[in-house]
Design a protein around this motif. Structure first.
Motif, short mmCIF file in Angstrom:
data_model
loop_
_atom_site.label_atom_id
_atom_site.label_comp_id
_atom_site.label_asym_id
_atom_site.label_seq_id
_atom_site.Cartn_x
_atom_site.Cartn_y
_atom_site.Cartn_z
N LYS A 364 0.83 -1.20 0.00
CA LYS A 364 0.00 0.00 0.00
C LYS A 364 0.87 1.25 0.00
O LYS A 364 0.61 2.20 -0.75
CB LYS A 364 -0.92 0.00 1.22
CG LYS A 364 -1.81 1.23 1.31
CD LYS A 364 -2.68 1.19 2.56
CE LYS A 364 -3.53 2.46 2.66
NZ LYS A 364 -4.36 2.47 3.88
N ASN A 365 1.91 1.26 0.83
CA ASN A 365 2.79 2.43 0.90
C ASN A 365 3.56 2.64 -0.40
O ASN A 365 3.73 3.78 -0.86
CB ASN A 365 3.78 2.27 2.06
CG ASN A 365 3.12 2.44 3.41
OD1 ASN A 365 1.95 2.79 3.50
ND2 ASN A 365 3.86 2.19 4.48
N VAL A 366 4.03 1.54 -0.99
CA VAL A 366 4.76 1.64 -2.26
C VAL A 366 3.86 2.21 -3.35
O VAL A 366 4.27 3.10 -4.10
CB VAL A 366 5.31 0.26 -2.66
CG1 VAL A 366 5.78 0.26 -4.11
CG2 VAL A 366 6.46 -0.15 -1.74
N LEU A 367 2.63 1.71 -3.44
CA LEU A 367 1.68 2.21 -4.45
C LEU A 367 1.39 3.69 -4.24
O LEU A 367 1.39 4.49 -5.19
CB LEU A 367 0.39 1.40 -4.40
CG LEU A 367 0.12 0.41 -5.53
CD1 LEU A 367 -0.02 1.12 -6.86
CD2 LEU A 367 1.18 -0.65 -5.59
N LYS A 368 1.15 4.07 -2.99
CA LYS A 368 0.79 5.45 -2.71
C LYS A 368 1.92 6.42 -3.08
O LYS A 368 1.69 7.46 -3.69
CB LYS A 368 0.43 5.60 -1.23
CG LYS A 368 -0.18 6.94 -0.87
CD LYS A 368 -0.66 6.91 0.57
CE LYS A 368 -1.36 8.19 0.95
NZ LYS A 368 -1.85 8.15 2.35
N ARG A 369 3.14 6.03 -2.72
CA ARG A 369 4.28 6.88 -3.04
C ARG A 369 4.49 6.98 -4.55
O ARG A 369 4.74 8.06 -5.09
CB ARG A 369 5.53 6.33 -2.37
CG ARG A 369 6.79 7.14 -2.63
CD ARG A 369 7.99 6.51 -1.94
NE ARG A 369 9.22 7.23 -2.24
CZ ARG A 369 9.65 8.29 -1.58
NH1 ARG A 369 8.95 8.77 -0.59
NH2 ARG A 369 10.78 8.88 -1.92
N ALA A 370 4.38 5.86 -5.25
CA ALA A 370 4.58 5.85 -6.70
C ALA A 370 3.51 6.68 -7.41
O ALA A 370 3.82 7.42 -8.35
CB ALA A 370 4.57 4.41 -7.22
N VAL A 371 2.26 6.57 -6.94
CA VAL A 371 1.17 7.37 -7.53
C VAL A 371 1.42 8.85 -7.32
O VAL A 371 1.20 9.68 -8.21
CB VAL A 371 -0.18 6.95 -6.91
CG1 VAL A 371 -1.27 7.97 -7.25
CG2 VAL A 371 -0.59 5.57 -7.41
N LEU A 372 1.90 9.21 -6.14
CA LEU A 372 2.17 10.61 -5.84
C LEU A 372 3.22 11.19 -6.78
O LEU A 372 3.14 12.35 -7.19
CB LEU A 372 2.64 10.73 -4.38
CG LEU A 372 2.85 12.13 -3.84
CD1 LEU A 372 1.53 12.88 -3.74
CD2 LEU A 372 3.52 12.07 -2.47
N LEU A 373 4.22 10.38 -7.15
CA LEU A 373 5.33 10.85 -7.97
C LEU A 373 5.08 10.70 -9.47
O LEU A 373 5.77 11.34 -10.27
CB LEU A 373 6.60 10.09 -7.59
CG LEU A 373 7.09 10.26 -6.14
CD1 LEU A 373 8.25 9.32 -5.88
CD2 LEU A 373 7.49 11.70 -5.87
N GLU A 374 4.13 9.87 -9.84
CA GLU A 374 3.90 9.55 -11.26
C GLU A 374 3.32 10.75 -12.02
O GLU A 374 2.36 11.37 -11.58
CB GLU A 374 2.97 8.35 -11.38
CG GLU A 374 2.77 7.87 -12.82
CD GLU A 374 4.07 7.43 -13.45
OE1 GLU A 374 4.50 8.14 -14.41
OE2 GLU A 374 4.66 6.42 -13.00
N LYS A 375 3.90 11.04 -13.18
CA LYS A 375 3.43 12.15 -14.02
C LYS A 375 2.66 11.66 -15.25
O LYS A 375 2.05 12.46 -15.97
CB LYS A 375 4.62 13.00 -14.49
CG LYS A 375 5.48 13.55 -13.36
CD LYS A 375 4.70 14.44 -12.42
CE LYS A 375 5.61 15.00 -11.32
NZ LYS A 375 4.83 15.80 -10.32
#
Length: 456
Positions: A364-375
Motif C-alpha cells: 500500500k505504501n509503495v503504491l501510494k508513493r509511486a502514484v504521488l510521484l507519477e506524471k
C-alpha cells in the motif's frame, strides 16, 4: 492547530520539513537527538511525532519504546531508508502508527500525518460515545484476494463469523489481521454493535489494565477522572486485541477472568462489571512456544484459541498481488486526488519478484508513493523503490561474494556468520534462495541462523 514534533539529526532536513508543515497550518517543532525529544515530550503536548530511525544517541526502536511509555496514545511516524524496511515493520509491531521512506516526499508525509490525526480523532469519539461506525461489509479498506489459500480462509470466516467463538488470528505484521477481524465482526450477529481494536504492542504494563478494564478516579497518579475500559466500550460487540502476546503475565490473568466469567473490575475499583464481548486476538508469534517458555498462560491460550485463522504473508499470495495493487491504486487516487488508471505490466512483474517483508502494508505504501510521484497516466516502474526496481539476480555467481559462487563449508567459522548475513540481506531474507546460493540445505541454514543468533 495540530502540534508536530520532528526528531532528526539533520538540521537542514528538519528545517525543510518544519517549514513545509508550518505552511500547511501545523505548529511544528524540531529536535536533533533522542535526549532532546524526551525532554520536549515531557514538557509539551504534541499531537503527532515524526522520528528518524538513525539518531546519534539511540536507535529509533528504543526511542519509540520510550515515547510510548510517556505518551502511549500519541501517533508516531518513523522515517527510515528503504534498506531498513524490516526495522519499520518491527516499529509497527511496537506501536508506531506508520513509516515513510527516505528521501521523503512532503505530500506523502502530509497524507500520513492527516490519516494518523483522523485515526486519533476516531478513537476519541469512540471513547466518548462507546460506538464506532463500522459501515457495511466492504466499506473499510480490505480486499481478500482470489488465491486458493485465501479462498479457504474466507470459507472459514463465513463459518465462524455467526458464532460467538473466540478467534485467534496468526500472521506476520502487515498481512491484514485487523481487516480480517473487522470482516468477521461485520458478518457476525453483533455487527450493529461496536468494533473496538486495541494494539497491545503499544500498551505499557502500567497502562494496559486501565486501557482494557478502566479505572476509578484517584486509583493512581494521573487518574483525575473515572475511565471506561475498552471491554465496556465494546459492550455487545467485538473487541480485537492485536499482538496479544505482548501483554504482561499479570494482565493475562485479568484477561482470563474477563473471558471466563465475563466480568471485569476497574483499576482501583471494588465491584465487578458484567461484560458481553466477543474476543478476537491476533499475534505474529508462535504462542505455543511462548506457553512452553512460561511467557503466556496456557489456559488463556486455549480460551482465545477456540478457532484459529492463519493469514499467509504476501510473498505466498502471488495470485493476489495484481488485485491488491489495483485496489491500492484506487485508494491512492482518492486520497491524493490523482487519476492514474493503469499499472504497467513491468511493475506487476517486479511486484511478483519482490519478497514484501512489510506485506500488504508495504505494498500500500509503495503504491501510494509511486502514484504521488507519477506524471504519466499509467503507473510505471521509475518511481518504485530501488529494492523493487533492481532486485538482486540471485542466480548470478557475481551476486554474492565472488565470481566462483559459494560453498559455505569451505570458509572458516569466523566468516560464516558474516557470509550468511550478507547473503540473507541480498535475497531479502528468502531462506530458500540463501540456502541455494550458499550450497547448503535449508535445515543446515536454519541451524546456522540459530547457532549465530541471527535475527530474521
Amino acid at each position: 492547530m495540530s502540534k508536530v514534533l520532528i526528531i532528526d539529526d539533520d538540521p537542514t532536513f528538519c528545517v525543510m520539513l518544519k517549514s513545509f508543515l508550518i505552511k500547511k497550518d501545523f505548529d511544528a517543532y524540531e529536535v536533533h537527538n533522542a535526549k532532546q525529544s524526551i525532554k520536549a515530550i515531557q514538557q509539551q503536548d504534541f499531537d503527532i511525532i515524526l522520528t528518524d530511525f538513525r539518531l546519534p544517541d539511540i536507535n529509533g526502536l528504543d526511542l519509540l519504546k520510550s515515547i510510548k511509555n510517556i505518551v502511549p496514545h500519541t501517533p508516531v511516524i518513523l522515517m527510515t531508508s528503504y534498506a531498513n524496511i524490516r526495522t519499520a515493520v518491527n516499529a509497527i509491531k511496537m506501536g508506531a502508527y506508520e513509516y515513510v521512506t527516505k528521501p521523503i516526499n512532503p505530500d506523502e508525509v502530509l497524507a500520513t500525518i492527516n490519516n494518523a490525526l483522523n485515526s486519533v480523532e476516531e478513537k476519541r469519539s469512540l471513547a466518548k460515545t462507546g460506538t464506532r461506525n463500522t459501515g457495511a461489509p466492504g466499506s473499510f479498506q480490505f480486499i481478500s484476494g482470489r488465491s486458493a489459500v485465501f479462498e479457504k480462509i474466507h470459507e472459514h470466516i463465513e463459518l465462524v463469523a455467526p458464532t460467538n467463538m473466540s478467534i485467534l488470528i496468526h500472521g506476520e505484521s502487515g498481512t491484514g489481521k485487523e481487516y480480517v477481524s473487522r470482516l468477521i465482526h461485520q458478518k457476525s450477529k453483533r455487527n450493529d454493535r461496536p468494533f473496538v481494536a486495541i494494539d497491545c504492542g503499544a500498551l505499557s504494563d502500567e497502562l494496559a489494565a486501565s486501557e482494557l478494564f478502566g479505572h476509578v478516579k484517584g486509583s493512581f497518579t494521573g487518574a483525575t477522572n473515572e475511565k471506561k475500559g475498552q471491554f465496556e466500550v465494546a459492550a455487545g460487540g467485538t473487541l480485537f486485541l492485536d499482538e496479544i502476546g505482548n501483554l504482561s503475565y499479570e494482565i493475562q490473568v485479568k484477561l482470563l477472568r474477563a473471558t471466563q466469567e465475563r466480568k471485569i473490575r476497574k483499576v482501583g475499583g471494588n465491584t465487578d462489571i458484567e461484560v458481553d464481548v466477543r474476543l478476537i486476538a491476533a499475534t505474529n508469534e508462535d504462542l505455543t512456544k511462548a506457553v512452553s517458555r512460561g511467557e503466556f498462560r496456557e489456559d488463556l491460550y486455549h480460551r482465545i484459541n477456540e478457532f484459529q485463522l492463519k493469514i499467509p504473508p504476501l510473498r505466498k499470495r502471488g495470485a493476489d498481488i495484481k488485485e491488491f495493487a489495483y485496489h491500492f491504486l484506487k485508494i491512492s487516487n482518492q486520497e491524493l486526488d490523482t487519476d492514474i488508471q493503469e499499472i504497467d505490466e513491468e511493475v506487476i512483474d517486479k511486484f511478483l519478484n519482490y519478497s514484501w517483508p512489510g506485506n500488504i502494508r508495504e505494498l500500500k505504501n509503495v503504491l501510494k508513493r509511486a502514484v504521488l510521484l507519477e506524471k504519466n497516466p499509467s503507473l510505471g516502474a521509475a518511481n518504485l523503490p530501488d529494492e523493487i526496481r533492481y532486485p538482486m539476480e540471485v542466480d548470478s555467481p557475481q551476486s554474492v561474494e565472488d565470481d566462483q559462487g559459494i560453498a559455505l563449508r569451505t570458509v572458516t567459522e569466523k566468516k560464516e556468520k558474516e557470509m550468511i548475513l550478507r547473503t540473507l540481506e541480498q535475497v531479502k531474507y528468502n531462506k530458500s534462495k540463501a540456502a541455494r546460493i550458499l550450497n547448503i540445505d535449508r535445515k543446515t541454514l536454519y541451524n546456522k541462523i540459530k547457532q549465530f543468533n541471527i535475527e530474521v
